[in-house]
Design an enzyme around this catalytic site. Structure first.
Site, mmCIF file in Angstrom:
data_model
loop_
_atom_site.group_PDB
_atom_site.id
_atom_site.type_symbol
_atom_site.label_atom_id
_atom_site.label_comp_id
_atom_site.label_asym_id
_atom_site.label_seq_id
_atom_site.Cartn_x
_atom_site.Cartn_y
_atom_site.Cartn_z
ATOM 1 N N GLU A 94 3.693 14.313 -0.630
ATOM 2 C CA GLU A 94 2.668 14.599 -1.642
ATOM 3 C C GLU A 94 1.354 15.009 -0.999
ATOM 4 O O GLU A 94 1.024 14.545 0.087
ATOM 5 C CB GLU A 94 2.336 13.316 -2.402
ATOM 6 C CG GLU A 94 3.389 12.831 -3.308
ATOM 7 C CD GLU A 94 2.917 11.573 -4.039
ATOM 8 O OE1 GLU A 94 3.771 10.813 -4.450
ATOM 9 O OE2 GLU A 94 1.685 11.357 -4.175
ATOM 10 N N CYS A 112 -6.449 15.990 0.129
ATOM 11 C CA CYS A 112 -5.906 14.734 0.644
ATOM 12 C C CYS A 112 -4.513 15.022 1.208
ATOM 13 O O CYS A 112 -3.628 15.480 0.495
ATOM 14 C CB CYS A 112 -5.855 13.719 -0.490
ATOM 15 S SG CYS A 112 -5.204 12.134 0.052
ATOM 16 N N CYS A 123 2.427 -1.765 2.965
ATOM 17 C CA CYS A 123 1.438 -2.546 2.209
ATOM 18 C C CYS A 123 1.996 -2.853 0.814
ATOM 19 O O CYS A 123 2.626 -1.998 0.192
ATOM 20 C CB CYS A 123 0.119 -1.783 2.094
ATOM 21 S SG CYS A 123 -0.589 -1.441 3.709
ATOM 22 N N CYS A 126 1.130 -0.515 -2.299
ATOM 23 C CA CYS A 126 1.154 0.937 -2.086
ATOM 24 C C CYS A 126 2.557 1.503 -2.321
ATOM 25 O O CYS A 126 3.528 1.025 -1.716
ATOM 26 C CB CYS A 126 0.696 1.237 -0.654
ATOM 27 S SG CYS A 126 0.941 2.950 -0.166
ATOM 28 N N GLU A 181 0.699 6.642 7.828
ATOM 29 C CA GLU A 181 -0.376 6.098 8.651
ATOM 30 C C GLU A 181 -0.735 7.156 9.703
ATOM 31 O O GLU A 181 0.015 7.375 10.661
ATOM 32 C CB GLU A 181 0.095 4.783 9.300
ATOM 33 C CG GLU A 181 -0.795 4.251 10.392
ATOM 34 C CD GLU A 181 -2.277 4.130 10.033
ATOM 35 O OE1 GLU A 181 -2.608 3.640 8.945
ATOM 36 O OE2 GLU A 181 -3.113 4.551 10.854
ATOM 37 N N SER A 212 -7.993 7.962 7.633
ATOM 38 C CA SER A 212 -7.938 6.602 7.100
ATOM 39 C C SER A 212 -6.813 5.837 7.791
ATOM 40 O O SER A 212 -5.704 6.342 7.919
ATOM 41 C CB SER A 212 -7.691 6.670 5.591
ATOM 42 O OG SER A 212 -7.624 5.389 5.036
ATOM 43 N N CYS A 354 -1.460 6.928 -3.816
ATOM 44 C CA CYS A 354 -0.662 7.286 -2.662
ATOM 45 C C CYS A 354 0.838 7.081 -2.878
ATOM 46 O O CYS A 354 1.307 5.964 -3.061
ATOM 47 C CB CYS A 354 -1.195 6.393 -1.537
ATOM 48 S SG CYS A 354 -0.380 6.466 -0.002
HETATM 49 N N1 SAH Z 1 -2.188 4.623 5.807
HETATM 50 C C1 SAH Z 1 -3.564 4.898 5.725
HETATM 51 C C2 SAH Z 1 -3.891 6.170 4.949
HETATM 52 C C3 SAH Z 1 -3.062 6.426 3.738
HETATM 53 S S1 SAH Z 1 -3.276 5.273 2.395
HETATM 54 C C4 SAH Z 1 -4.328 3.714 5.167
HETATM 55 O O1 SAH Z 1 -3.707 2.773 4.695
HETATM 56 O O2 SAH Z 1 -5.546 3.748 5.255
HETATM 57 C C5 SAH Z 1 -4.862 5.820 1.814
HETATM 58 C C6 SAH Z 1 -5.596 4.804 0.964
HETATM 59 O O3 SAH Z 1 -4.918 4.615 -0.288
HETATM 60 C C7 SAH Z 1 -5.688 3.441 1.622
HETATM 61 O O4 SAH Z 1 -7.018 2.972 1.640
HETATM 62 C C8 SAH Z 1 -4.820 2.612 0.733
HETATM 63 O O5 SAH Z 1 -5.181 1.284 0.781
HETATM 64 C C9 SAH Z 1 -5.013 3.264 -0.621
HETATM 65 N N2 SAH Z 1 -4.019 2.854 -1.619
HETATM 66 C C10 SAH Z 1 -2.695 2.655 -1.459
HETATM 67 N N3 SAH Z 1 -2.119 2.217 -2.604
HETATM 68 C C11 SAH Z 1 -3.108 2.140 -3.530
HETATM 69 C C12 SAH Z 1 -3.160 1.746 -4.890
HETATM 70 N N4 SAH Z 1 -2.077 1.328 -5.563
HETATM 71 N N5 SAH Z 1 -4.374 1.792 -5.505
HETATM 72 C C13 SAH Z 1 -5.479 2.214 -4.850
HETATM 73 N N6 SAH Z 1 -5.489 2.603 -3.569
HETATM 74 C C14 SAH Z 1 -4.319 2.551 -2.896
HETATM 75 FE FE1 SF4 Z 2 -0.324 0.858 3.761
HETATM 76 FE FE2 SF4 Z 2 -1.512 3.275 4.027
HETATM 77 FE FE3 SF4 Z 2 1.069 2.946 4.681
HETATM 78 FE FE4 SF4 Z 2 0.353 2.859 2.126
HETATM 79 S S1 SF4 Z 2 0.222 4.609 3.469
HETATM 80 S S2 SF4 Z 2 1.759 1.447 3.204
HETATM 81 S S3 SF4 Z 2 -1.648 1.894 2.282
HETATM 82 S S4 SF4 Z 2 -0.661 1.959 5.651
#
Ligand code: SAH
Ligand code: SF4
Length: 379
Positions: A94, A112, A123, A126, A181, A212, A354
């Site tokens: 995406e 993005c 996470c 996410c 990531e 990020s 995301c």
């Molecule tokens: N992996 C990296 C970059 C991609 S995620 C990171 O974690 O920073 C980019 C951002 O989207 C991160 O700050 C993450 O915490 C946020 N994100 C993921 N799932 C989300 C959700 N359900 N609501 C709001 N932000 C979210």
């Molecule tokens: Fe966590 Fe970023 Fe990976 Fe989603 S994309 S699992 S927020 S590290």
């Protein structure tokens, strides 16, 4: 020339020079080619009319200009455009284009970008994290997401392809905040950033790009020593290890006592302000005491906190706090002299969080496949 059809945007300037030379053309052709692809956003070699026809033919036999196939695009009520691409190996990713034109927002088109197919960090809130990890994106696949939106904007603006009036600068910011990531794919990410920044490449200032990360400590240290001034955002989401271990499992490897000093060191070495991302989850990390603990944790770091009310993800029961609680959290940070911005969740109505669009796609295609299988079992 490479045997398999290589992608143009996979090539560094040096590699392109070598290809041009191997085709018996003068070195300046490499600059011409870059100009066509990165400035004029050409989508085929035939369009490059100031190059000899024979050279163009050879190029199109050996290099491809696109690595992404659009399979779905959705526009949200706030103008966010979210797209799902298919890669050459059938994987999907995406990307999104966001427009910030409100008061105090300047007039920015931010792309993005995804850096991996899925994500290994997992996470809990996410959607990408729940899909598991497939593979790293190549530098070309990262760059092609940006070029897709640059072409989209050009065509939207001009209604037709016009190579001469267009400046690729229409995209003002790139954030590596899509799926994956970024710092776990450092080499390819960095190659892409260098080409997106180079004047003979896409030509976007490094300061207009933000990486990020969930907190990859060794890579944060490495990034601090790079020459290009790319911005850094660290996804914090909790200020104690117990909770952060649950929300961001990478915390078990790089706990706060390692991550926070690395952030401090980053801002000291670069002189740059870094951002902390804090996704607010109802009843999980949104109390006043947690706001105070956050302020205490990052005290003295040249930074900015972005508060993001969670995007609802039905499958993960991830819920944003009530507006009142969000404002109270923000106020508590301000009271403790922390720079803070409350982010609007972009593209809520189109599942712009995301990985959400891909999750839906994967679910549907699994259902379709199951259906197909059931049907064929019936035959
Ligand atoms: N992996 C990296 C970059 C991609 S995620 C990171 O974690 O920073 C980019 C951002 O989207 C991160 O700050 C993450 O915490 C946020 N994100 C993921 N799932 C989300 C959700 N359900 N609501 C709001 N932000 C979210
Ligand atoms: Fe966590 Fe970023 Fe990976 Fe989603 S994309 S699992 S927020 S590290």
């Amino acid at each position: 020339m490479p045997k398999a059809m290589a992608g143009f945007t996979e090539l560094t300037c040096l590699q392109l020079d070598k290809i041009v030379e191997s085709l018996g053309e003068p070195a300046y052709r490499a600059r011409q080619l870059c100009k066509w692809v990165y400035h004029r956003l050409a989508s085929s070699f035939e369009e490059m009319t100031d190059l000899p026809a024979d050279f163009r033919r050879k190029l199109s036999e050996n290099l491809k200009l696109h690595s992404l196939k659009l399979i779905q695009s959705v526009t949200g009520s706030d103008g966010t455009l979210k797209v799902l691409f298919k890669l050459a190996d059938g994987n999907t990713i995406e990307s999104a284009l966001m427009y910030y034109g409100g008061e105090g927002e300047g007039n920015r088109h931010t792309v993005c970008v995804s850096t991996q197919v899925g994500c290994a960090i997992g996470c809990s809130f996410c959607a990408t994290g729940q899909q598991g990890f497939e593979r790293n994106l190549t530098a070309g696949e990262i760059i092609d997401q940006v070029l897709y939106f640059a072409r989209y904007l050009r065509e939207k603006e001009n209604g037709h392809k016009s190579f001469d009036n267009y400046k690729s600068k229409r995209i003002s910011n790139i954030v590596f905040m899509g799926m994956g990531e970024p710092l776990a794919n450092y080499t390819n990410l960095w190659q892409a950033i260098e080409m997106l920044n180079a004047p003979e490449g896409f030509g976007l200032g490094a300061r207009n790009m933000v990486i990020s990360t969930a907190g990859m400590v060794p890579e944060i240290k490495k990034l601090a020593k790079e020459k290009l001034q790319v911005g850094l955002a660290v996804s914090l989401h909790a200020s104690d290890n117990e909770l952060r271990n649950k929300l961001v499992p990478l915390n078990r490897k790089y706990p706060l006592e390692k991550l926070i000093p690395a952030c401090r060191e980053y801002s000291r070495l670069t002189g740059r302000r870094l951002s902390f991302e804090y996704v607010l989850l109802k009843g999980v990390n949104d109390s006043i005491a947690q706001a105070r603990a956050l302020a205490e944790l990052i005290k003295g770091i040249k930074c900015h906190v972005n508060l993001i009310p969670a995007n609802r993800t039905p499958d993960l029961s991830c819920v944003p706090p009530a507006r009142r609680a969000v404002l109270a959290f923000e106020n508590e940070l301000k009271r403790n002299h922390i720079n803070v911005t409350l982010r609007k969740s972009r593209g809520q109505d189109i599942e712009a969080g995301c990985g959400q669009l891909r999750s839906r796609f994967l679910k549907h295609s699994t259902q379709r496949n199951q259906l197909k299988q059931e049907k064929s079992e019936h035959v």
